[in-house]
Motif scaffolding. Structure first.
Motif: not given
Length: 128
Positions: A24-30
């Motif tokens: 579910r995590i779509k953040d580019p930092r992750v």
């Protein structure tokens, strides 16, 4: 008995968090392929949960992932509540950890100290 229930719930939360972060995590930092949920510590009253996050790329990558996951903690809590069918999900506190990086360094040092498996086989054939 309460300790067993607490431990089982923390293991369930760790398993679900690892899956949710990947899905579910779509953040580019992750970089979801490089981070891992190492350990989860649940408080005695199940109101707070420390989640230790480690990264293969080092502690700075883990710190960036922690910032992003802290922003998504509401969504993660909601999903955990629904999947585990618990009345109230504990408040999630993400903490960066360098245990994966540290274990990789130890492994590298051990490989440099220990002889190769090929040279070990050569030594065994010379002895016979």
């Amino acid at each position: 008995m309460a300790n067993f229930k607490n431990q089982r719930l923390s293991e369930d939360i760790m398993r679900e968090l690892a899956g949710l972060i990947r899905e579910r995590i779509k953040d580019p930092r992750v970089n979801v392929m490089a981070i891992s949920v190492v350990r989860v510590e649940l408080s005695g009253d199940n109101s707070h949960c420390k989640v230790f996050i480690s990264s293969f790329n080092g502690i700075e990558d883990a710190k960036n992932a922690v910032r992003s996951l802290a922003g998504a903690s509401g969504m993660l809590r909601r999903e955990i509540t629904n999947k585990l069918h618990i009345r109230r999900c504990p408040e999630l506190h993400f903490i960066p950890d360098d245990s994966i990086e540290h274990s990789a360094e130890i492994s590298k040092m051990l490989k440099s100290v220990l002889p190769d498996s090929d040279s070990q086989e050569d030594l065994e054939t010379e002895e016979n």
